[in-house]
Design a protein around this motif. Structure first.
Motif, PDB file in Angstrom:
ATOM      1  N   ASP A 100       0.839  -1.203   0.000  1.00  0.00           N
ATOM      2  CA  ASP A 100       0.000   0.000   0.000  1.00  0.00           C
ATOM      3  C   ASP A 100       0.875   1.254   0.000  1.00  0.00           C
ATOM      4  O   ASP A 100       0.586   2.221  -0.711  1.00  0.00           O
ATOM      5  CB  ASP A 100      -0.920   0.020   1.220  1.00  0.00           C
ATOM      6  CG  ASP A 100      -1.924  -1.117   1.232  1.00  0.00           C
ATOM      7  OD1 ASP A 100      -2.196  -1.696   0.154  1.00  0.00           O
ATOM      8  OD2 ASP A 100      -2.433  -1.433   2.325  1.00  0.00           O
ATOM      9  N   ILE A 101       1.938   1.217   0.794  1.00  0.00           N
ATOM     10  CA  ILE A 101       2.853   2.358   0.881  1.00  0.00           C
ATOM     11  C   ILE A 101       3.594   2.532  -0.448  1.00  0.00           C
ATOM     12  O   ILE A 101       3.663   3.639  -0.992  1.00  0.00           O
ATOM     13  CB  ILE A 101       3.843   2.180   2.042  1.00  0.00           C
ATOM     14  CG1 ILE A 101       3.101   2.009   3.368  1.00  0.00           C
ATOM     15  CG2 ILE A 101       4.802   3.383   2.130  1.00  0.00           C
ATOM     16  CD1 ILE A 101       3.975   1.543   4.520  1.00  0.00           C
ATOM     17  N   GLU A 102       4.123   1.438  -0.973  1.00  0.00           N
ATOM     18  CA  GLU A 102       4.847   1.485  -2.245  1.00  0.00           C
ATOM     19  C   GLU A 102       3.951   2.004  -3.371  1.00  0.00           C
ATOM     20  O   GLU A 102       4.390   2.802  -4.206  1.00  0.00           O
ATOM     21  CB  GLU A 102       5.375   0.094  -2.616  1.00  0.00           C
ATOM     22  CG  GLU A 102       6.519  -0.375  -1.762  1.00  0.00           C
ATOM     23  CD  GLU A 102       6.944  -1.787  -2.112  1.00  0.00           C
ATOM     24  OE1 GLU A 102       7.011  -2.117  -3.315  1.00  0.00           O
ATOM     25  OE2 GLU A 102       7.197  -2.567  -1.184  1.00  0.00           O
ATOM     26  N   SER A 103       2.724   1.561  -3.400  1.00  0.00           N
ATOM     27  CA  SER A 103       1.774   1.994  -4.429  1.00  0.00           C
ATOM     28  C   SER A 103       1.533   3.499  -4.346  1.00  0.00           C
ATOM     29  O   SER A 103       1.566   4.198  -5.366  1.00  0.00           O
ATOM     30  CB  SER A 103       0.452   1.235  -4.276  1.00  0.00           C
ATOM     31  OG  SER A 103      -0.497   1.693  -5.206  1.00  0.00           O
ATOM     32  N   ALA A 104       1.318   3.995  -3.141  1.00  0.00           N
ATOM     33  CA  ALA A 104       1.103   5.435  -2.962  1.00  0.00           C
ATOM     34  C   ALA A 104       2.347   6.219  -3.354  1.00  0.00           C
ATOM     35  O   ALA A 104       2.264   7.267  -3.998  1.00  0.00           O
ATOM     36  CB  ALA A 104       0.728   5.723  -1.520  1.00  0.00           C
ATOM     37  N   MET A 105       3.533   5.686  -3.016  1.00  0.00           N
ATOM     38  CA  MET A 105       4.770   6.359  -3.355  1.00  0.00           C
ATOM     39  C   MET A 105       4.984   6.394  -4.872  1.00  0.00           C
ATOM     40  O   MET A 105       5.463   7.390  -5.409  1.00  0.00           O
ATOM     41  CB  MET A 105       5.951   5.676  -2.654  1.00  0.00           C
ATOM     42  CG  MET A 105       5.936   5.860  -1.147  1.00  0.00           C
ATOM     43  SD  MET A 105       7.117   4.785  -0.300  1.00  0.00           S
ATOM     44  CE  MET A 105       8.618   5.730  -0.500  1.00  0.00           C
ATOM     45  N   SER A 106       4.638   5.327  -5.560  1.00  0.00           N
ATOM     46  CA  SER A 106       4.856   5.282  -7.009  1.00  0.00           C
ATOM     47  C   SER A 106       3.905   6.205  -7.754  1.00  0.00           C
ATOM     48  O   SER A 106       4.193   6.609  -8.872  1.00  0.00           O
ATOM     49  CB  SER A 106       4.751   3.850  -7.528  1.00  0.00           C
ATOM     50  OG  SER A 106       3.442   3.365  -7.381  1.00  0.00           O
ATOM     51  N   LYS A 107       2.784   6.562  -7.140  1.00  0.00           N
ATOM     52  CA  LYS A 107       1.826   7.468  -7.772  1.00  0.00           C
ATOM     53  C   LYS A 107       2.130   8.938  -7.505  1.00  0.00           C
ATOM     54  O   LYS A 107       1.576   9.809  -8.156  1.00  0.00           O
ATOM     55  CB  LYS A 107       0.408   7.173  -7.269  1.00  0.00           C
ATOM     56  CG  LYS A 107      -0.117   5.836  -7.717  1.00  0.00           C
ATOM     57  CD  LYS A 107      -1.469   5.563  -7.082  1.00  0.00           C
ATOM     58  CE  LYS A 107      -1.927   4.150  -7.410  1.00  0.00           C
ATOM     59  NZ  LYS A 107      -3.120   3.779  -6.654  1.00  0.00           N
ATOM     60  N   ALA A 108       2.997   9.202  -6.517  1.00  0.00           N
ATOM     61  CA  ALA A 108       3.282  10.588  -6.116  1.00  0.00           C
ATOM     62  C   ALA A 108       4.111  11.328  -7.148  1.00  0.00           C
ATOM     63  O   ALA A 108       4.863  10.780  -7.879  1.00  0.00           O
ATOM     64  CB  ALA A 108       3.981  10.601  -4.780  1.00  0.00           C
TER      65      ALA A 108
END
Length: 108
Positions: A100-108
């Motif tokens: 979940d964290i990685e996904s949010a980071m990749s979208k930033a």
């Protein structure tokens, strides 16, 4: 004793002006050392940061009257605020999985 990076105290924490002047990608984490949710999230955050090495990580101890946490309207710990050049571009509250964290980071 934790093997993780400690939270910055109220004295050590950056000011809002400092945060807004940051360049690049930063994961701004609000929480406390004694918070069970914060402790449980540490391996997840570490794993996500390992997969996204271009991110900086700043941990700020939060609590009543802490200006930075109030600015970001932190209500639950840990709260992860994703910043691009000092501006919020995402947020996660009490993440349950590193993905979940990685996904949010990749979208930033």
């Amino acid at each position: 004793m934790s093997t993780f990076k400690p939270y910055l105290s109220a004295i050590e924490a950056p000011s809002l002006a400092d945060v807004q002047a940051w360049h690049g990608l930063t994961l701004l984490e609000f929480g406390t050392e004694w918070c069970g949710h914060c402790r449980a999230a540490q391996p997840l955050i570490t794993q996500a940061l390992a997969a996204q090495p271009h991110w900086q990580h700043c941990k700020v101890e939060d609590g009543p009257g802490r200006a930075l946490g109030r600015h970001y309207r932190v209500k639950l710990w840990p709260t992860l605020v994703l910043l691009r050049d000092g501006q919020e571009v995402g947020r996660l509250v009490r993440p349950a999985a590193a993905q979940d964290i990685e996904s949010a980071m990749s979208k930033a």
